[in-house]
Design an enzyme around this catalytic site. Sequence first.
Site, PDB file in Angstrom:
ATOM      1  N   GLU A   1       0.801  -1.096   0.115  1.00 28.11           N
ATOM      2  CA  GLU A   1      -0.033   0.055  -0.037  1.00 28.11           C
ATOM      3  C   GLU A   1       1.010   1.278   0.010  1.00 28.11           C
ATOM      4  O   GLU A   1       1.334   1.681  -1.135  1.00 28.11           O
ATOM      5  CB  GLU A   1      -0.918  -0.035   1.159  1.00 28.11           C
ATOM      6  CG  GLU A   1      -2.235   0.672   0.957  1.00 28.11           C
ATOM      7  CD  GLU A   1      -3.342   0.177   1.593  1.00 28.11           C
ATOM      8  OE1 GLU A   1      -4.411   0.917   1.552  1.00 28.11           O
ATOM      9  OE2 GLU A   1      -3.405  -0.804   2.039  1.00 28.11           O
TER      10      GLU A   1
ATOM     11  N   GLU B   1      -2.398   0.192  13.208  1.00 25.63           N
ATOM     12  CA  GLU B   1      -3.478   0.873  12.201  1.00 25.63           C
ATOM     13  C   GLU B   1      -4.948   0.362  12.794  1.00 25.63           C
ATOM     14  O   GLU B   1      -5.879   1.169  12.939  1.00 25.63           O
ATOM     15  CB  GLU B   1      -3.376  -0.214  11.237  1.00 25.63           C
ATOM     16  CG  GLU B   1      -4.644   0.011  10.078  1.00 25.63           C
ATOM     17  CD  GLU B   1      -4.376  -0.631   8.963  1.00 25.63           C
ATOM     18  OE1 GLU B   1      -3.878  -1.777   9.011  1.00 25.63           O
ATOM     19  OE2 GLU B   1      -4.947  -0.350   7.719  1.00 25.63           O
TER      20      GLU B   1
HETATM   21  C1  BGC Z   1      -5.394   2.273   4.437  1.00 29.73           C
HETATM   22  C2  BGC Z   1      -6.058   3.293   5.260  1.00 29.73           C
HETATM   23  C3  BGC Z   1      -6.842   4.209   4.585  1.00 29.73           C
HETATM   24  C4  BGC Z   1      -8.079   3.337   4.088  1.00 29.73           C
HETATM   25  C5  BGC Z   1      -9.123   3.895   3.383  1.00 29.73           C
HETATM   26  C6  BGC Z   1      -6.534   1.337   3.783  1.00 29.73           C
HETATM   27  O1  BGC Z   1      -6.082   0.231   3.060  1.00 29.73           O
HETATM   28  O2  BGC Z   1      -4.374   1.616   4.973  1.00 29.73           O
HETATM   29  O3  BGC Z   1      -5.327   4.037   6.360  1.00 29.73           O
HETATM   30  O4  BGC Z   1      -7.310   5.574   5.069  1.00 29.73           O
HETATM   31  O5  BGC Z   1      -7.585   2.233   3.372  1.00 29.73           O
HETATM   32  O6  BGC Z   1     -10.181   3.594   4.284  1.00 29.73           O
END
Ligand code: BGC
Length: 897
Positions: A460, A731
């Site tokens: 990501e 997270e």
């Molecule tokens: C990310 C988040 C992001 C989200 C959207 C995720 O996969 O890691 O931090 O804001 O997607 O909701």
Amino acid sequence: MKLVNLRCEYQKNPIGIDVKIPRLSWQIESNKKNVLQKSYHIQCADDDSFSKQNMLWDTGFIDSKMSNNIIYDGKKLPAFTRVYWRVAVETNKGNTNFCDAAYFETGFLNTKWAGSFITSAKKFNTNGPCPVLKKKFILDEIPISARLYITAFGLYQAHINEQSVNQDILAPGWTSYNNHVMYQTYDVTDMLIKGENLITAVLGSGWYKGSFAMRYRMNFYGDTAALLSQLIVSFRDGRTKIIKTDESWKSGNGGILYSEIYDGESYDARIEDKHRSESYEQWENAVVYNKNKDIKIVGQNTPGVRVIDEISPVEIIITPKGDTVLDFGQNMVGWVKVSASGKSGDEIYLLHGEIMLQDEFYNVNMRTAKTEAKYILNGKGEETFEPHFTFFGFRYVKLEKYPGEVLLENFKGMVISSNLEYSGEFECSNDKVNRLFQNIIRGQKGNFVDVPTDCPQRDERLGWTGDTQVFAATACYNSLSAPFYEKWLKDVVYDQFPNGAIPYVIPDILFDTRACSAWGDAGVIVPSVHYKFYGDKSVLKRQYDSMRKWVEYIRAQGESETLWDTGFHFNDWLAQDGYGQSKTHGATPVHLVSTAFYYNSVSLLKDAAAILDYAKDVKEYSMLADLIKKSFNEEFVTPNGRVSGETQTAYTLALHFGLLYDTSIFKAAYHLAELVRREKHHITTGFLGAPYIAHALSDNGYNEDAYRLLLNEEFPGWLYQVNMGATTIWERWDGLMPDNSINLGGMNSFNHYAYGAIGQWLYQTVLGIIPNNGFQEFIIAPKPCGLLKNAQGGLDTLYGRIDSSWELRDDIIELEFTIPCNTTADVCLPLAHREDIQYDGEMTVSKDGLLMKLGSGKYSFSYSNEDTKRMIERDGSSDDVKMDFPVWEETIDEDQK
Ligand code: BGC
């Protein structure tokens, strides 16, 4: 009294400044109190004698209190020129002479590049070997100065005569490449010799063409890595020589078999040797690569990514399965520099992971990112390897292959980050909170890799707008983040859709035309935070149109102009309420959240319009804000101050964004406090409530509940993570459960800074340091609580250091503040009564304490009264929180009559 910290474009003595009207700042240092600047006198010249004929700008004394971001207004600046500048000021407490000169050097400005982008004659696949370009050239004498201007489509690492040129890594950084690419400027004078010189550059795929963005696709911006550089060499007699990129360069490849951000690197030292031994002439000529000419090539004016720290592993672990794993003692972002001796063909193979699960190495949460480092030795004695165009988020490294004995000293963790100046400090009597604070800083460093990212480890690592806005204020307390966010905000403007929608990620690499609340709102929130911390109107002005377009985008959604009640929203992302293993959106009603953020953005837009003197917009958006507030109350708030959904986040947003009318504020605050107490001071919000919930409590009479929420050590909570051994911010609240089981959802990063946004409350409420217009006028209003015995900290602002501390000793409260020159602070002495303080100036009494205006200097206060005693006695030794809501009860009675 003296002038210090002269900055141009937020940097000290920068080179390669690529703006025609740079901004200049200085600080006044003095041991006198109440120092305020009355006027300034700036001189800019193209030599440091500041003689008349060399003068570019001489302002004379200008009446102004401004000492930051003064916009250059002298003669047109020539390209590639060093400009010296100095300043003198008059203050109410005396005057300074001109300070020692600082300088900045201009870059290309609008000059055309002499050469072209070039690439390798051989076409390499993405995931194939990294192209190498090189050029020999002769200098007939040693130069007095030499600057290398360099950039790439993809990433580059350059060497001159075997010496590394790149101070920045992952250069040229990541921007909206279809619109602009940054170039770097390096002083390479000392690397050049008389006679034959060799410049080489190796290219990586990086963000430009790698397999990136959740593997959505490859070659996002183009399918060819290419180099553009211009070396300008100056000699004593005034001659200059330019070495530019063109078809006379040679091209081929070296030992990097592939190097990709997600997957890592594979490098064969034997192949590198072979290519180095080939004669220069044997290599094919490079080819010119013509891409869209509209792409702007602009000088980098933000700190680049650098190696900022080196850490040693603390332990070699042999797991029950027999794997060898190195523990670096903390979650970090970067890579391992590894040394080994072995035979030609021996291999080193490292895998990176964030946690150990049941004593075994675990990297399932990297998802498809291979995060591997593979090296093949050439067998010529001790060899040291580091990857070139990748980075990892890890604490543990599994040694799949390593020749010889594993010794800790053969491994070094190289920590990388955008090289910002960190000055924010916070310390208090609770060591776990101190560890949380360090985790917040580490989380920021790990996720500030040229763009503000969500996470640094899995497939990501994107500039998610929601995460960015949530953390922006905390980041600005921690570090001088002005140029970092300014760069990112330029890409918000570039990548915003014509209808005003702001993409989920910036730079936009998902190309999803949808936009959603709280993520897109970053386009309004981040510029507003920037202004509060840095008072830089030029940034607000540049963003204003984009801010307005975002608000108008929302306004155009659905039937109603005053509610946002359509479309998809991530909502209160990863909240614990209403969330099972798969649900990620939380229980707070979606359109309550989207309308609340809509209101917040309109209010911030209105404030920006007022700062920029756009009277018509002030009027228009004040009216719109009032109407949204009315609709919000009709739709989501009961007369008894209950907010729809009755979640922590619903109350928090309504209170913190100022969406409630006076009659319901106390009631809603009561309901929030009651809810938080019912939930035994466990946080249940997701990304959107977490930054503000403690503010909503502290600012509305429930300060102790805010402290309890922070200090709770059980799941879910900030200190729960600390107790579980976190060294960065997770997270998910439930990333790891108390029984050490892991949340198996693929989305489980242990370095995501969003929940670190509690940092803002530590600075703003515990220490009480509240920015306004870049801190020229600011507030110090600490809200201590007996649950801590002391707290101290502060930050370097553009005016100088602000510190705030308090200590509760027996029944006395002691406070100390430092206020920098050329600022004033509205200070609130918490719970102080008029008779507690001996002070000649004006004081007023408020519900929170005694208010006074203080100028620069150091101050200390100490006092004791019935109110401070009561607050200090609440030392947390008993769990019974008194349910005592007098204000609300009175209001309710009144209403019901
Ligand atoms: C990310 C988040 C992001 C989200 C959207 C995720 O996969 O890691 O931090 O804001 O997607 O909701």
